[in-house]
Scaffold this active site. Sequence first.
Site, PDB file in Angstrom:
ATOM      1  N   CYS A  34       3.761  17.016  61.930  1.00  0.00           N
ATOM      2  CA  CYS A  34       2.678  16.274  62.562  1.00  0.00           C
ATOM      3  C   CYS A  34       1.352  17.013  62.500  1.00  0.00           C
ATOM      4  O   CYS A  34       1.300  18.230  62.367  1.00  0.00           O
ATOM      5  CB  CYS A  34       2.983  16.011  64.044  1.00  0.00           C
ATOM      6  SG  CYS A  34       4.569  15.266  64.370  1.00  0.00           S
ATOM      7  N   GLY A  80       1.198  15.302  57.609  1.00  0.00           N
ATOM      8  CA  GLY A  80       2.015  14.118  57.836  1.00  0.00           C
ATOM      9  C   GLY A  80       1.494  12.957  57.029  1.00  0.00           C
ATOM     10  O   GLY A  80       0.344  12.561  57.189  1.00  0.00           O
ATOM     11  N   ASN A  86       2.583  17.498  68.369  1.00  0.00           N
ATOM     12  CA  ASN A  86       3.016  18.249  67.188  1.00  0.00           C
ATOM     13  C   ASN A  86       4.055  19.260  67.649  1.00  0.00           C
ATOM     14  O   ASN A  86       3.775  20.095  68.509  1.00  0.00           O
ATOM     15  CB  ASN A  86       1.821  18.952  66.552  1.00  0.00           C
ATOM     16  CG  ASN A  86       2.217  19.876  65.400  1.00  0.00           C
ATOM     17  OD1 ASN A  86       1.550  20.870  65.148  1.00  0.00           O
ATOM     18  ND2 ASN A  86       3.283  19.559  64.702  1.00  0.00           N
ATOM     19  N   GLY A  87       5.255  19.181  67.102  1.00  0.00           N
ATOM     20  CA  GLY A  87       6.309  20.101  67.487  1.00  0.00           C
ATOM     21  C   GLY A  87       7.619  19.374  67.673  1.00  0.00           C
ATOM     22  O   GLY A  87       7.811  18.260  67.164  1.00  0.00           O
ATOM     23  N   TYR A 129       2.536  28.686  54.478  1.00  0.00           N
ATOM     24  CA  TYR A 129       2.528  27.429  53.721  1.00  0.00           C
ATOM     25  C   TYR A 129       1.890  26.244  54.426  1.00  0.00           C
ATOM     26  O   TYR A 129       1.097  25.516  53.834  1.00  0.00           O
ATOM     27  CB  TYR A 129       3.970  27.063  53.327  1.00  0.00           C
ATOM     28  CG  TYR A 129       4.098  25.712  52.656  1.00  0.00           C
ATOM     29  CD1 TYR A 129       3.583  25.488  51.389  1.00  0.00           C
ATOM     30  CD2 TYR A 129       4.734  24.652  53.307  1.00  0.00           C
ATOM     31  CE1 TYR A 129       3.692  24.245  50.777  1.00  0.00           C
ATOM     32  CE2 TYR A 129       4.862  23.413  52.700  1.00  0.00           C
ATOM     33  CZ  TYR A 129       4.336  23.211  51.438  1.00  0.00           C
ATOM     34  OH  TYR A 129       4.443  21.994  50.840  1.00  0.00           O
TER      35      TYR A 129
END
Length: 492
Positions: free
Chosen positions: A22, A48, A123-124, A264
Amino acid sequence: MDPLTPMITTNPFDDDKLREECGIFGVSGADTASAIVALGLHALQHRGQEAAGITSWDGHDFHTHRAMGHVAGNFDRDEVIRGLPGGSACGHVRYSTTGETSLRNVQPLYAELNSGGFAVAHNGNISNAMKVRRELIRRGSIFQSTSDTEVIIHLVATSSYRTLLDKFIDALKQVEGAYSLIVMTPEGMIACRDPLGIRPLVMGKLGDTIMFASETVAFDVVGAEYIRSIDPGELVIVTNSGEIRSHRPFGEVHPRPCIFEHVYFSRPDSIVDGSSVYSVRKAIGAQLAIENPVEADYVIPVPDSGVPAAIGYAQESGIPFELGIIRSHYIGRTFIQPGDKVRHLGVKLKHNANRALIQGKKIVLIDDSIVRGTTSLKIVQMMREAGAAEVHMRIASPPTKHSCFYGVDTPERTKLLAHKLDVGGMQDFIHADSLSFISIDGLYKALGEAKRADGRPQYCDACFTGDYPTTLTDQDDVVVTNQLELLAERVA
C-alpha cells in the site's frame, strides 16, 4: 490487505519480486485537497497498482470514490475530483491478494460511527487481525470487507472511552503488527505509525496545508516541503482550524523500521527515516563489492531496481558500469494472460539483452534480491544466449529466507529459493558462474550502523533472519489449528 487469504502476485511477467502492499497520502487545509491527493498518489503508484481510492471532507459530509486499476484514468477526470470536494482528503493505492479482488476491500475504508464519519487509509498488516475479528463478530460486529484494516474501525466503534482520540488509541493498543495510518474524522486528520515504525510515514507542508505520505516523493510532485518523519508510536493530529498536536501514547519505544524499504520498496528519490534511499542503495552496492569482489568486464544492473546498487558496486570495484539489459516500460499488469507455452517468454517482453555490448564479456549482474529465483534464472540464461563469456550474480540484500507478515506481498516460505537451498544450490539453480549476497552486517553498515545489534536489532530484517519484532498471533493460531487437525486425523 486481506488477512483471510495468502498473497500472490498477479503479473505473470513479474512474479519474482517482493511487493509493498500500500501507499497512503493525506492533505489537510487545502482548497482542493482531493486534486492534490490524486497527484500524490501518482507518485506512490509503485506501492500499489491494483486499486486506488480517495475520501474527502467538505466540512459537512464525507465523499468517497474508489476504483480498480491505476490512479491515472480513475482520478484524472474533472468530474471525479469535483465529486470529492473539501479542504481535507486522504487516498490509498493497493496491490491485490489471492482470490477475487473486490471493491469492498479498496481503501480508504469509511464508516459512520456514533461520533460521526470515520475514514481510514492503512499501509501495513495487522498480525492479530483474524483473532480480533472473530472476537468482534462474536460480540455482534458486522464486517463489510475482508480487510484487516476494518478491525480498527470496529475497535474504535465499540470502545468504552469517551473521546474519539481515546477510542482510537484504545483500538491501536489492541492490535499487533505494522500500521501507518491516515484517519479522517469531523474533528480533523490523524496520522500515526505503530510503536516499531515498521512502515514509513512522513509529514510535509505547502503554505498552511499539512500533508502526510508513505514517501517524500508524493510531496515533490505537488511542490510541498518535507518536514520530518512521523516517529514510531507517534500520533500527529491536525484539527480543522490548523492546530497541530503530537501524542505519544505508547511510552518508550524501540523502533525497527522495515529494512527492505531501503533495499527495494521505496523510490530511490525518496527520503526514508531521514536517509536518501538512492545514497543508501549506492552504499549497499559499494559494500557488496567489498565483500564479494569478482573479475569482470562490466557491472550490469537488472533494471530498474538494481541500478543504484550497481553504480555503487562499479564505483567501489573500478569495473565499468554499463546497461547490458534494456527494459521495456510498456508491459503493464493488465497485459495478455499467456498460456504455459509462452509464459516463459515473459521476461523477454520486459527485459532484453544488449547483445552488442555483452558478447564475449565477463559480466557481473546486480539485483536487489532473489525471491523464487525464476527471474534470475531467465536473466542469466538471457545473458548466456547473448554471448556472455561469464555471468556472475551479486545481490544487494541477504538471502530472503522468511515470509513477511507486516504488509509485504511475500510467497509462502516454502516457495522462497533461499529457504530451500543454500547459496551454492541457488547458484546452480540460476546457472550462474558465481552468486554472492551482501551480509546482514554489511547491509547494516551501508545504512550507517556498525553492525546488526545483538538482542535488539535496529531494523525489521525478519525476511532475512526470521527475527520477527512482534508476536504473530494469527500465524501461530493457524499452526496450532493445523497441528490439532493432524493429531485428530492420526487418532481417527
